[in-house]
Design a protein around this motif. Structure first.
Motif, PDB file in Angstrom:
ATOM      1  N   PHE A  68     -85.460   8.529   9.004  1.00  0.00           N
ATOM      2  CA  PHE A  68     -83.880   8.402   9.893  1.00  0.00           C
ATOM      3  C   PHE A  68     -83.769   9.669  10.947  1.00  0.00           C
ATOM      4  CE2 PHE A  68     -79.740   7.509  11.060  1.00  0.00           C
ATOM      5  CZ  PHE A  68     -79.779   6.079  11.591  1.00  0.00           C
ATOM      6  N   VAL A  69     -84.201   9.907  11.914  1.00  0.00           N
ATOM      7  CA  VAL A  69     -83.715  10.578  12.845  1.00  0.00           C
ATOM      8  C   VAL A  69     -82.541  10.209  13.903  1.00  0.00           C
ATOM      9  CG1 VAL A  69     -84.611  12.461  14.005  1.00  0.00           C
ATOM     10  CG2 VAL A  69     -86.041  11.007  12.521  1.00  0.00           C
ATOM     11  N   THR A  70     -81.759  11.079  13.384  1.00  0.00           N
ATOM     12  CA  THR A  70     -80.189  11.774  14.406  1.00  0.00           C
ATOM     13  C   THR A  70     -80.438  12.449  15.496  1.00  0.00           C
ATOM     14  OG1 THR A  70     -79.279  10.461  12.553  1.00  0.00           O
ATOM     15  CG2 THR A  70     -77.984  11.351  14.429  1.00  0.00           C
ATOM     16  N   THR A  71     -80.560  12.063  16.442  1.00  0.00           N
ATOM     17  CA  THR A  71     -79.647  13.392  17.446  1.00  0.00           C
ATOM     18  C   THR A  71     -78.714  13.610  18.875  1.00  0.00           C
ATOM     19  OG1 THR A  71     -80.613  14.737  18.959  1.00  0.00           O
ATOM     20  CG2 THR A  71     -81.604  13.124  19.526  1.00  0.00           C
ATOM     21  N   LYS A  72     -78.279  13.958  19.059  1.00  0.00           N
ATOM     22  CA  LYS A  72     -76.668  13.853  19.706  1.00  0.00           C
ATOM     23  C   LYS A  72     -76.890  14.328  21.286  1.00  0.00           C
ATOM     24  CE  LYS A  72     -74.387  15.504  15.068  1.00  0.00           C
ATOM     25  NZ  LYS A  72     -75.748  16.234  15.250  1.00  0.00           N
ATOM     26  N   LEU A  73     -76.374  13.702  22.220  1.00  0.00           N
ATOM     27  CA  LEU A  73     -76.186  14.021  23.455  1.00  0.00           C
ATOM     28  C   LEU A  73     -75.277  15.036  23.837  1.00  0.00           C
ATOM     29  CD1 LEU A  73     -75.679  10.658  25.102  1.00  0.00           C
ATOM     30  CD2 LEU A  73     -78.013  12.251  25.115  1.00  0.00           C
ATOM     31  N   LEU A  74     -75.127  16.320  24.559  1.00  0.00           N
ATOM     32  CA  LEU A  74     -74.594  17.251  24.646  1.00  0.00           C
ATOM     33  C   LEU A  74     -73.368  17.297  25.072  1.00  0.00           C
ATOM     34  CD1 LEU A  74     -75.093  20.907  23.749  1.00  0.00           C
ATOM     35  CD2 LEU A  74     -76.019  20.940  26.227  1.00  0.00           C
ATOM     36  N   ARG A  75     -72.833  17.914  25.424  1.00  0.00           N
ATOM     37  CA  ARG A  75     -70.901  17.013  25.647  1.00  0.00           C
ATOM     38  C   ARG A  75     -71.541  17.234  27.104  1.00  0.00           C
ATOM     39  NH1 ARG A  75     -66.571  20.061  26.631  1.00  0.00           N
ATOM     40  NH2 ARG A  75     -64.706  18.987  26.116  1.00  0.00           N
ATOM     41  N   GLU A  76     -72.141  18.514  27.497  1.00  0.00           N
ATOM     42  CA  GLU A  76     -72.337  18.217  29.110  1.00  0.00           C
ATOM     43  C   GLU A  76     -73.617  17.702  29.714  1.00  0.00           C
ATOM     44  OE1 GLU A  76     -72.000  20.965  26.336  1.00  0.00           O
ATOM     45  OE2 GLU A  76     -70.451  21.458  27.912  1.00  0.00           O
ATOM     46  N   ASN A  77     -74.344  16.503  29.361  1.00  0.00           N
ATOM     47  CA  ASN A  77     -74.617  16.102  28.567  1.00  0.00           C
ATOM     48  C   ASN A  77     -75.176  14.283  29.200  1.00  0.00           C
ATOM     49  OD1 ASN A  77     -77.084  17.558  29.612  1.00  0.00           O
ATOM     50  ND2 ASN A  77     -77.628  17.911  27.784  1.00  0.00           N
ATOM     51  N   LEU A  78     -73.161  14.002  29.241  1.00  0.00           N
ATOM     52  CA  LEU A  78     -72.744  12.783  28.788  1.00  0.00           C
ATOM     53  C   LEU A  78     -72.365  11.741  30.878  1.00  0.00           C
ATOM     54  CD1 LEU A  78     -69.729  12.900  26.873  1.00  0.00           C
ATOM     55  CD2 LEU A  78     -72.444  12.925  25.719  1.00  0.00           C
ATOM     56  N   ARG A  79     -72.863  12.353  32.089  1.00  0.00           N
ATOM     57  CA  ARG A  79     -73.019  11.805  32.982  1.00  0.00           C
ATOM     58  C   ARG A  79     -74.460  10.821  33.005  1.00  0.00           C
ATOM     59  NH1 ARG A  79     -68.871  10.923  36.005  1.00  0.00           N
ATOM     60  NH2 ARG A  79     -67.583  12.733  36.048  1.00  0.00           N
ATOM     61  N   ARG A  80     -74.189  10.130  33.571  1.00  0.00           N
ATOM     62  CA  ARG A  80     -75.374   9.132  33.555  1.00  0.00           C
ATOM     63  C   ARG A  80     -76.629   9.684  33.970  1.00  0.00           C
ATOM     64  NH1 ARG A  80     -78.851   7.017  36.216  1.00  0.00           N
ATOM     65  NH2 ARG A  80     -79.418   4.610  37.224  1.00  0.00           N
ATOM     66  N   ASP A  81     -77.155  11.051  34.813  1.00  0.00           N
ATOM     67  CA  ASP A  81     -78.264  10.621  34.918  1.00  0.00           C
ATOM     68  C   ASP A  81     -78.757  12.316  34.016  1.00  0.00           C
ATOM     69  OD1 ASP A  81     -78.636   9.686  37.120  1.00  0.00           O
ATOM     70  OD2 ASP A  81     -78.730  10.939  38.778  1.00  0.00           O
ATOM     71  N   ASP A  82     -77.527  12.856  33.646  1.00  0.00           N
ATOM     72  CA  ASP A  82     -77.648  14.165  33.052  1.00  0.00           C
ATOM     73  C   ASP A  82     -77.818  13.309  31.608  1.00  0.00           C
ATOM     74  OD1 ASP A  82     -77.314  15.924  34.710  1.00  0.00           O
ATOM     75  OD2 ASP A  82     -74.896  15.861  34.068  1.00  0.00           O
ATOM     76  N   ALA A  83     -78.060  12.656  31.014  1.00  0.00           N
ATOM     77  CA  ALA A  83     -78.067  11.926  29.816  1.00  0.00           C
ATOM     78  C   ALA A  83     -79.248  11.490  29.544  1.00  0.00           C
ATOM     79  CB  ALA A  83     -77.502  10.685  29.277  1.00  0.00           C
ATOM     80  N   LEU A  84     -79.743  10.622  30.509  1.00  0.00           N
ATOM     81  CA  LEU A  84     -80.751  10.286  30.868  1.00  0.00           C
ATOM     82  C   LEU A  84     -82.211  11.306  31.084  1.00  0.00           C
ATOM     83  CD1 LEU A  84     -80.678   7.364  33.370  1.00  0.00           C
ATOM     84  CD2 LEU A  84     -81.474   7.075  30.931  1.00  0.00           C
ATOM     85  N   ALA A  85     -82.034  12.266  32.221  1.00  0.00           N
ATOM     86  CA  ALA A  85     -83.088  13.755  32.034  1.00  0.00           C
ATOM     87  C   ALA A  85     -83.032  13.847  30.440  1.00  0.00           C
ATOM     88  CB  ALA A  85     -82.283  13.997  32.432  1.00  0.00           C
ATOM     89  N   SER A  86     -82.651  14.356  29.877  1.00  0.00           N
ATOM     90  CA  SER A  86     -81.648  15.326  28.542  1.00  0.00           C
ATOM     91  C   SER A  86     -82.668  13.826  27.594  1.00  0.00           C
ATOM     92  CB  SER A  86     -80.786  16.239  27.740  1.00  0.00           C
ATOM     93  OG  SER A  86     -79.725  14.656  28.255  1.00  0.00           O
ATOM     94  N   PHE A  87     -81.869  13.026  27.256  1.00  0.00           N
ATOM     95  CA  PHE A  87     -82.856  12.274  26.251  1.00  0.00           C
ATOM     96  C   PHE A  87     -84.420  12.178  26.170  1.00  0.00           C
ATOM     97  CE2 PHE A  87     -83.746   8.292  24.425  1.00  0.00           C
ATOM     98  CZ  PHE A  87     -83.873   8.588  23.187  1.00  0.00           C
ATOM     99  N   GLN A  88     -84.643  12.172  27.385  1.00  0.00           N
ATOM    100  CA  GLN A  88     -85.966  12.130  27.414  1.00  0.00           C
ATOM    101  C   GLN A  88     -86.720  13.608  26.825  1.00  0.00           C
ATOM    102  OE1 GLN A  88     -88.179   9.884  27.957  1.00  0.00           O
ATOM    103  NE2 GLN A  88     -86.563   8.702  27.888  1.00  0.00           N
ATOM    104  N   ARG A  89     -86.051  14.603  27.247  1.00  0.00           N
ATOM    105  CA  ARG A  89     -86.591  15.867  26.874  1.00  0.00           C
ATOM    106  C   ARG A  89     -86.074  16.522  25.199  1.00  0.00           C
ATOM    107  NH1 ARG A  89     -84.077  17.381  31.725  1.00  0.00           N
ATOM    108  NH2 ARG A  89     -82.182  18.467  30.739  1.00  0.00           N
ATOM    109  N   SER A  90     -85.256  15.552  24.948  1.00  0.00           N
ATOM    110  CA  SER A  90     -85.022  15.323  23.463  1.00  0.00           C
ATOM    111  C   SER A  90     -86.543  14.353  22.899  1.00  0.00           C
ATOM    112  CB  SER A  90     -83.726  14.824  23.425  1.00  0.00           C
ATOM    113  OG  SER A  90     -83.048  15.199  23.203  1.00  0.00           O
ATOM    114  N   LEU A  91     -87.338  13.458  23.393  1.00  0.00           N
ATOM    115  CA  LEU A  91     -87.745  12.709  22.432  1.00  0.00           C
ATOM    116  C   LEU A  91     -89.263  13.259  22.555  1.00  0.00           C
ATOM    117  CD1 LEU A  91     -87.832   8.782  24.179  1.00  0.00           C
ATOM    118  CD2 LEU A  91     -86.863   9.822  21.909  1.00  0.00           C
ATOM    119  N   GLU A  92     -89.444  14.141  23.990  1.00  0.00           N
ATOM    120  CA  GLU A  92     -90.071  15.263  23.924  1.00  0.00           C
ATOM    121  C   GLU A  92     -90.626  16.195  22.967  1.00  0.00           C
ATOM    122  OE1 GLU A  92     -90.556  16.239  27.826  1.00  0.00           O
ATOM    123  OE2 GLU A  92     -90.869  14.359  28.138  1.00  0.00           O
TER     124      GLU A  92
END
Ligand code: NAP
Length: 256
Positions: A68-92
Protein backbone atom coordinates in the motif's frame (compact mmCIF):
# COMPACT_ATOMS: atom_id res chain seq x y z
CA UNK A 1 -0.72 -7.48 10.15
CA UNK A 2 -3.95 -5.87 11.33
CA UNK A 3 -5.69 -3.51 8.96
CA UNK A 4 -8.06 -0.59 9.07
CA UNK A 5 -11.02 -1.44 6.86
CA UNK A 6 -13.28 1.20 5.43
CA UNK A 7 -14.77 2.11 2.06
CA UNK A 8 -13.95 -1.37 0.77
CA UNK A 9 -10.21 -1.16 1.35
CA UNK A 10 -8.01 -2.85 3.95
CA UNK A 11 -5.16 -0.52 4.83
CA UNK A 12 -2.29 -2.23 6.68
CA UNK A 13 -2.60 -0.54 10.07
CA UNK A 14 1.13 0.00 10.44
CA UNK A 15 3.23 1.43 7.64
CA UNK A 16 6.76 2.71 7.26
CA UNK A 17 7.32 6.46 7.49
CA UNK A 18 10.22 7.44 5.25
CA UNK A 19 10.98 11.11 5.93
CA UNK A 20 13.82 12.26 6.14
CA UNK A 21 15.52 9.26 4.53
CA UNK A 22 16.73 9.59 0.95
CA UNK A 23 18.91 7.67 -1.51
CA UNK A 24 20.53 4.40 -0.54
CA UNK A 25 19.60 4.74 3.13
CA UNK A 26 15.92 4.97 2.17
CA UNK A 27 16.11 2.09 -0.34
CA UNK A 28 17.77 -0.10 2.29
CA UNK A 29 15.20 0.75 4.96
CA UNK A 30 12.27 -0.01 2.64
CA UNK A 31 13.94 -3.24 1.45
CA UNK A 32 14.41 -4.38 5.05
CA UNK A 33 10.90 -3.31 5.99
CA UNK A 34 9.37 -5.35 3.15
CA UNK A 35 11.48 -8.31 4.27
CA UNK A 36 10.13 -7.93 7.83
CA UNK A 37 6.51 -7.88 6.64
CA UNK A 38 5.69 -4.17 6.25
CA UNK A 39 3.16 -3.74 3.44
CA UNK A 40 2.47 -0.01 3.66
CA UNK A 41 4.94 2.75 2.80
CA UNK A 42 4.42 6.47 3.25
CA UNK A 43 6.20 9.03 1.10
CA UNK A 44 5.60 12.50 -0.36
CA UNK A 45 6.78 14.69 -3.20
CA UNK A 46 8.44 16.78 -0.50
CA UNK A 47 10.61 13.94 0.84
CA UNK A 48 12.77 13.60 -2.28
CA UNK A 49 12.76 9.81 -1.86
CA UNK A 50 10.03 8.51 -4.18
CA UNK A 51 12.72 7.17 -6.53
CA UNK A 52 14.53 5.38 -3.67
CA UNK A 53 11.26 3.76 -2.61
CA UNK A 54 10.45 2.78 -6.20
CA UNK A 55 13.80 1.03 -6.43
CA UNK A 56 13.19 -0.93 -3.22
CA UNK A 57 9.71 -2.05 -4.32
CA UNK A 58 10.87 -2.97 -7.84
CA UNK A 59 13.76 -5.05 -6.50
CA UNK A 60 11.68 -6.76 -3.80
CA UNK A 61 10.13 -10.21 -4.14
CA UNK A 62 6.91 -8.68 -2.79
CA UNK A 63 4.41 -7.87 -5.55
CA UNK A 64 3.71 -4.20 -6.13
CA UNK A 65 0.00 -4.97 -5.69
CA UNK A 66 0.68 -6.23 -2.16
CA UNK A 67 2.19 -2.95 -0.98
CA UNK A 68 0.00 0.00 0.00
CA UNK A 69 1.86 3.06 -1.29
CA UNK A 70 0.92 6.58 -0.23
CA UNK A 71 2.33 9.77 -1.65
CA UNK A 72 1.40 13.42 -1.16
CA UNK A 73 1.03 16.42 -3.41
CA UNK A 74 3.30 19.21 -2.31
CA UNK A 75 1.41 22.19 -0.97
CA UNK A 76 2.84 24.24 -3.87
CA UNK A 77 1.47 21.73 -6.42
CA UNK A 78 -2.23 22.01 -5.63
CA UNK A 79 -3.29 23.99 -8.73
CA UNK A 80 -4.84 21.83 -11.44
CA UNK A 81 -1.93 21.78 -13.91
CA UNK A 82 0.74 21.56 -11.21
CA UNK A 83 -1.06 18.67 -9.51
CA UNK A 84 -1.42 16.72 -12.78
CA UNK A 85 2.17 17.29 -13.94
CA UNK A 86 3.77 16.69 -10.55
CA UNK A 87 1.74 13.54 -9.96
CA UNK A 88 2.97 12.09 -13.28
CA UNK A 89 6.53 12.74 -12.09
CA UNK A 90 5.73 11.00 -8.79
CA UNK A 91 4.51 7.93 -10.67
CA UNK A 92 7.68 7.90 -12.77
CA UNK A 93 9.93 8.22 -9.72
CA UNK A 94 8.00 5.49 -7.89
CA UNK A 95 8.18 3.31 -11.01
CA UNK A 96 4.52 2.39 -10.69
CA UNK A 97 1.34 2.86 -12.69
CA UNK A 98 -0.75 3.78 -9.66
CA UNK A 99 -0.57 4.80 -6.03
CA UNK A 100 -2.90 3.35 -3.44
CA UNK A 101 -3.41 6.68 -1.75
CA UNK A 102 -2.78 10.25 -2.85
CA UNK A 103 -2.93 12.95 -0.19
CA UNK A 104 -2.90 16.72 -0.16
CA UNK A 105 0.16 17.28 2.07
CA UNK A 106 -1.26 20.37 3.76
CA UNK A 107 -4.01 22.89 3.07
CA UNK A 108 -3.06 25.88 0.93
CA UNK A 109 -5.37 28.86 1.46
CA UNK A 110 -4.38 30.25 -1.95
CA UNK A 111 -5.86 27.31 -3.86
CA UNK A 112 -9.57 26.39 -3.66
CA UNK A 113 -9.91 22.87 -2.29
CA UNK A 114 -12.43 22.02 -5.05
CA UNK A 115 -9.76 22.57 -7.70
CA UNK A 116 -7.31 20.04 -6.21
CA UNK A 117 -9.96 17.50 -5.26
CA UNK A 118 -11.38 17.59 -8.81
CA UNK A 119 -7.93 16.65 -10.16
CA UNK A 120 -7.59 13.86 -7.61
CA UNK A 121 -11.06 12.51 -8.49
CA UNK A 122 -10.07 12.58 -12.17
CA UNK A 123 -6.88 10.60 -11.42
CA UNK A 124 -9.04 8.08 -9.57
CA UNK A 125 -11.33 7.81 -12.60
CA UNK A 126 -8.32 7.19 -14.82
CA UNK A 127 -7.01 4.49 -12.45
CA UNK A 128 -3.67 6.02 -11.45
CA UNK A 129 -4.94 6.78 -7.93
CA UNK A 130 -6.92 4.20 -5.92
CA UNK A 131 -7.93 6.37 -2.95
CA UNK A 132 -7.55 9.99 -1.95
CA UNK A 133 -7.07 11.78 1.34
CA UNK A 134 -5.57 14.77 3.09
CA UNK A 135 -2.96 15.61 5.68
CA UNK A 136 -2.66 18.28 8.37
CA UNK A 137 -6.34 19.20 7.88
CA UNK A 138 -8.46 20.72 10.65
CA UNK A 139 -12.11 19.69 11.03
CA UNK A 140 -13.19 22.73 8.97
CA UNK A 141 -10.72 21.86 6.20
CA UNK A 142 -11.90 18.25 6.27
CA UNK A 143 -15.53 19.27 5.93
CA UNK A 144 -14.66 21.28 2.84
CA UNK A 145 -12.70 18.36 1.35
CA UNK A 146 -15.52 15.89 1.99
CA UNK A 147 -18.04 18.26 0.39
CA UNK A 148 -15.81 18.78 -2.67
CA UNK A 149 -15.11 15.11 -3.38
CA UNK A 150 -17.16 12.65 -5.40
CA UNK A 151 -15.31 9.83 -3.62
CA UNK A 152 -14.60 9.21 0.08
CA UNK A 153 -11.74 11.03 1.79
CA UNK A 154 -9.99 7.91 3.06
CA UNK A 155 -7.72 9.48 5.64
CA UNK A 156 -6.45 12.58 7.36
CA UNK A 157 -2.78 12.09 8.22
CA UNK A 158 -1.92 14.15 11.28
CA UNK A 159 0.49 14.40 14.19
CA UNK A 160 -0.68 11.94 16.84
CA UNK A 161 1.16 10.26 19.71
CA UNK A 162 0.68 9.82 23.47
CA UNK A 163 1.65 13.44 24.21
CA UNK A 164 -0.73 14.87 21.61
CA UNK A 165 -4.51 15.00 22.06
CA UNK A 166 -6.47 14.47 18.84
CA UNK A 167 -9.78 13.45 20.43
CA UNK A 168 -11.98 16.05 18.70
CA UNK A 169 -10.51 15.36 15.28
CA UNK A 170 -10.70 11.62 15.83
CA UNK A 171 -14.35 11.81 16.81
CA UNK A 172 -15.08 13.79 13.64
CA UNK A 173 -13.17 11.23 11.57
CA UNK A 174 -15.10 8.33 13.08
CA UNK A 175 -18.44 10.06 12.51
CA UNK A 176 -17.51 10.57 8.86
CA UNK A 177 -15.81 7.23 8.10
CA UNK A 178 -12.38 8.78 7.70
CA UNK A 179 -9.26 7.00 8.95
CA UNK A 180 -6.80 8.96 11.07
CA UNK A 181 -3.20 8.16 10.13
CA UNK A 182 -0.89 9.04 13.00
CA UNK A 183 2.41 10.54 11.93
CA UNK A 184 5.37 11.04 14.28
CA UNK A 185 3.80 8.32 16.47
CA UNK A 186 6.99 8.06 18.52
CA UNK A 187 7.17 11.85 18.98
CA UNK A 188 10.26 11.69 16.74
CA UNK A 189 11.87 9.18 19.10
CA UNK A 190 11.16 10.97 22.42
CA UNK A 191 8.65 8.25 23.36
CA UNK A 192 11.43 5.67 23.66
CA UNK A 193 12.48 6.94 27.09
CA UNK A 194 9.01 7.41 28.57
CA UNK A 195 8.88 5.76 32.00
CA UNK A 196 5.13 5.11 32.09
CA UNK A 197 5.20 3.44 28.68
CA UNK A 198 8.26 1.40 29.65
CA UNK A 199 6.57 0.27 32.85
CA UNK A 200 3.44 -0.82 30.97
CA UNK A 201 5.62 -2.55 28.38
CA UNK A 202 7.54 -4.54 30.99
CA UNK A 203 4.43 -6.66 31.63
CA UNK A 204 4.44 -7.80 28.00
CA UNK A 205 8.20 -7.76 27.40
CA UNK A 206 7.72 -4.79 25.06
CA UNK A 207 9.50 -1.43 24.81
CA UNK A 208 8.01 2.02 25.40
CA UNK A 209 7.97 2.59 21.62
CA UNK A 210 6.03 -0.64 21.05
CA UNK A 211 3.50 0.35 23.71
CA UNK A 212 2.97 3.75 22.05
CA UNK A 213 2.34 2.06 18.69
CA UNK A 214 0.03 -0.52 20.26
CA UNK A 215 -1.93 2.27 21.95
CA UNK A 216 -2.52 3.92 18.57
CA UNK A 217 -3.40 0.65 16.83
CA UNK A 218 -6.01 -0.23 19.45
CA UNK A 219 -7.93 2.93 18.63
CA UNK A 220 -10.71 2.46 16.11
CA UNK A 221 -9.96 3.81 12.61
CA UNK A 222 -6.37 4.73 13.48
CA UNK A 223 -3.34 3.64 11.46
CA UNK A 224 0.23 4.73 11.97
CA UNK A 225 3.50 5.19 10.08
CA UNK A 226 6.55 5.16 12.40
CA UNK A 227 9.82 5.97 10.69
CA UNK A 228 12.83 3.79 11.37
CA UNK A 229 16.14 3.41 9.60
CA UNK A 230 17.90 0.79 11.72
CA UNK A 231 17.08 -2.92 11.38
CA UNK A 232 16.55 -3.06 15.13
CA UNK A 233 13.90 -0.31 15.12
CA UNK A 234 12.26 -1.62 11.95
CA UNK A 235 11.87 -5.04 13.54
CA UNK A 236 10.76 -3.67 16.90
CA UNK A 237 8.05 -1.43 15.43
CA UNK A 238 6.29 -4.18 13.49
CA UNK A 239 6.41 -6.56 16.45
CA UNK A 240 3.29 -5.06 18.04
CA UNK A 241 0.56 -7.45 16.96
CA UNK A 242 0.93 -10.13 19.64
CA UNK A 243 -0.21 -8.28 22.75
CA UNK A 244 -3.15 -6.16 23.81
CA UNK A 245 -3.29 -3.26 26.26
CA UNK A 246 -6.06 -3.30 28.83
CA UNK A 247 -8.61 -0.49 29.03
CA UNK A 248 -6.87 0.76 32.18
CA UNK A 249 -3.50 0.86 30.40
CA UNK A 250 -5.04 2.63 27.42
CA UNK A 251 -6.47 5.27 29.78
CA UNK A 252 -3.16 5.69 31.56
CA UNK A 253 -1.55 6.49 28.21
CA UNK A 254 -4.37 8.86 27.21
CA UNK A 255 -3.61 10.74 30.44
CA UNK A 256 -0.01 11.40 29.35
P1 NAP B 1 8.58 9.14 14.44
O1 NAP B 1 8.19 8.03 13.55
O2 NAP B 1 7.75 9.44 15.62
O3 NAP B 1 10.07 8.93 14.99
C1 NAP B 1 11.16 8.60 14.17
C2 NAP B 1 12.40 8.59 15.05
O4 NAP B 1 12.25 7.60 16.07
C3 NAP B 1 13.67 8.26 14.31
O5 NAP B 1 14.71 9.02 14.88
C4 NAP B 1 13.89 6.78 14.61
O6 NAP B 1 15.25 6.39 14.65
C5 NAP B 1 13.32 6.68 16.00
N1 NAP B 1 12.77 5.34 16.27
C6 NAP B 1 12.08 4.56 15.40
N2 NAP B 1 11.72 3.41 16.00
C7 NAP B 1 12.21 3.46 17.26
C8 NAP B 1 12.18 2.56 18.35
N3 NAP B 1 11.56 1.40 18.24
N4 NAP B 1 12.80 2.93 19.52
C9 NAP B 1 13.41 4.11 19.61
N5 NAP B 1 13.48 5.02 18.60
C10 NAP B 1 12.88 4.69 17.44
O7 NAP B 1 8.70 10.53 13.65
P2 NAP B 1 8.58 11.04 12.17
O8 NAP B 1 9.66 10.49 11.33
O9 NAP B 1 8.43 12.50 12.27
O10 NAP B 1 7.16 10.49 11.66
C11 NAP B 1 6.99 9.28 10.97
C12 NAP B 1 6.62 9.50 9.53
O11 NAP B 1 5.44 10.27 9.41
C13 NAP B 1 7.64 10.29 8.69
O12 NAP B 1 8.75 9.51 8.36
C14 NAP B 1 6.77 10.67 7.53
O13 NAP B 1 6.62 9.58 6.62
C15 NAP B 1 5.46 10.99 8.22
N6 NAP B 1 5.28 12.44 8.52
C16 NAP B 1 4.29 13.12 7.87
C17 NAP B 1 4.11 14.47 8.09
C18 NAP B 1 3.02 15.20 7.36
O14 NAP B 1 3.03 16.45 7.36
N7 NAP B 1 2.10 14.51 6.74
C19 NAP B 1 4.93 15.16 9.00
C20 NAP B 1 5.92 14.44 9.68
C21 NAP B 1 6.07 13.08 9.43
P3 NAP B 1 16.03 5.60 13.49
O15 NAP B 1 15.70 6.23 12.19
O16 NAP B 1 17.44 5.74 13.90
O17 NAP B 1 15.60 4.15 13.48
Amino acid sequence: MESVSLHGVNVPALGLGTWPMTGTQCTEAVTTALEFGYRHVDTAQMYDNEDAIGTAIADSSVDRDDVFVTTKLLRENLRRDDALASFQRSLERLGTEYVDLLLIHAPNPDVPIDETIAVMNRLQDEGSVRHIGVSNFSIAHLQAAVAASETPILTNQVLYHPYRDQSALLEFCRDNEIMLTAYSPLAEGQIATDETLAEIGATYDKTAAQVALRWLLQQEQVSTIPKASSREHLRENIDVFDFELTDAEMDRIFAL
